[in-house]
Every structure is written in C-alpha cells, then in structure tokens.
Design a protein around this motif. Structure first.
Motif, short mmCIF file in Angstrom:
data_model
loop_
_atom_site.label_atom_id
_atom_site.label_comp_id
_atom_site.label_asym_id
_atom_site.label_seq_id
_atom_site.Cartn_x
_atom_site.Cartn_y
_atom_site.Cartn_z
N VAL A 69 0.91 -1.28 -0.52
CA VAL A 69 -0.38 -0.27 -0.39
C VAL A 69 0.60 1.40 0.17
N PHE A 83 -7.14 -1.38 4.07
CA PHE A 83 -6.89 -2.01 2.91
C PHE A 83 -6.77 -3.00 3.13
N ASN A 85 -5.13 -6.82 1.05
CA ASN A 85 -3.76 -6.96 0.12
C ASN A 85 -3.87 -8.29 -0.51
N THR A 102 -1.52 -1.42 -4.17
CA THR A 102 -2.91 -0.24 -3.42
C THR A 102 -1.63 0.53 -3.66
N CYS A 118 -7.56 -4.21 -2.71
CA CYS A 118 -6.09 -4.10 -3.75
C CYS A 118 -6.38 -4.46 -4.78
#
Length: 193
Positions: A69, A83, A85, A102, A118
C-alpha cells in the motif's frame, strides 16, 4: 523537529520516519516501512514492511497500512478504514505471494470504516465516503459512495463538493477558495491560475 513516539508504540529497527511525525498509543511500525515528514499515526495503527506513507498523511485510529500500500502526500485515512492486500483470501491457503499493489494519490480522503480492495488506484483529491467499499479505480476528484462504491459527484482540493454533472463539459468555481475547475468528458481538473 524530531519524531514524537509514545512509549507504548513499537517501531522496529530499520523503519524510516520523517521529521515532525507523531506516533501515538499502541502503534506498530515494521522495520521496512517508509514514512514521510509530518505524518500522524493514531492509536492502534499498524504499518507493514512494504508500506509507503507520504508526507503530511493523517492515519486515524485502528487502521492497518499493509504491505504494497502506497499513500502519496496528504492522504487522510479515517478511523477503522480497511485496506486489503489479497483479493480472494482463505485461511487455509497461503497467498502472500499474491499481494496486489494499492495506490492512493495525493490529497485523497478515505472515510471512516470504508474498505479499499487491493489492486486499485484512488485518484488525487478523491473522496471516499464513510462505509463505502471501493472495488475499482477511482478518478481524480471523484466522490464515491455506497457498496460497492459508485461515483456520486466531484470534490475540490479543499474538500468541497462541486456542483457538476458526472460527465460532460462544464466549469465551476470552488465556493471556499475561488479556484476554477473544468470538467471535460469524465475527467475533472483544476484550471491553473
């Protein structure tokens, strides 16, 4: 100007943290993290080994910035936003080799409890509303609402919703700053002064 680090925070050896950053209660920053200047990490934040946080970002309480990220300068992450992943996680299958990158561009706002799946790019100065779930790329200055998130309007750099259609040809002035914006097709840009 030095880095403020609360005594309860854990910052692993090797982490790069810029001047003037503030790290609050129960934060964990992994050793490979890169954090810019003037960043605020609120209570309970986690920053992964391959996370990059630009200058003057504000990460509110209980947010995890995972590996892959990247937050550019001036990104705001609201409390408990998420978030991911891995696109299709399973507890019984190791997918650490499948992390997707991201990118959150300069000045974007990610509202409380929103989710960023993601592999997407959030455009500069975009505004993702609280609770929205972003599953695809977001244009610069877009206002995104809902589950899954859909574009509902346009935002100025100041964070003011602009009175514009979603697409077409138009111009508008931000009521707070007097800055001019031009809509061309489905792309909004600030007109240089």
């Amino acid at each position: 100007m030095t880095v403020y680090r609360h005594p309860s925070a854990i910052v692993d050896d090797g982490a790069q943290i810029g001047e003037g950053s503030r790290i609050w209660h129960f934060v964990h920053v992994c050793g490979g993290a890169v954090i810019g200047r003037g960043v605020t990490l609120g209570q309970g934040v986690f920053v992964g080994n391959r996370a990059v946080i630009g200058d003057r970002c504000k990460i509110q309480n209980n947010v995890s910035i995972y590996d892959n990220v990247t937050l550019e300068e001036g990104v705001f992450c609201g409390p408990s936003m998420v978030f991911t992943n891995v696109y299709n996680p399973r507890a019984l299958i190791d997918r650490k080799s499948q992390y997707r990158c991201t990118l959150v561009r300069r000045g974007a706002t990610l509202g409380a409890n929103c989710t960023i799946v993601c592999g997407v790019k959030i455009g500069a100065f975009a505004f993702v509303a609280a609770g929205a779930v972003v599953t695809r790329d977001v244009p610069d200055h877009a206002l995104m609402l809902g589950v899954p998130a859909r574009q509902a309007g346009w935002m100025s750099e100041y964070g003011e919703q602009l009175d514009l259609p979603l697409a077409g040809e138009a111009q508008v002035v931000c009521p707070h700053t007097g800055e001019h914006y031009r809509l061309a097709g489905n792309r909004l840009s600030k007109v240089p002064a």
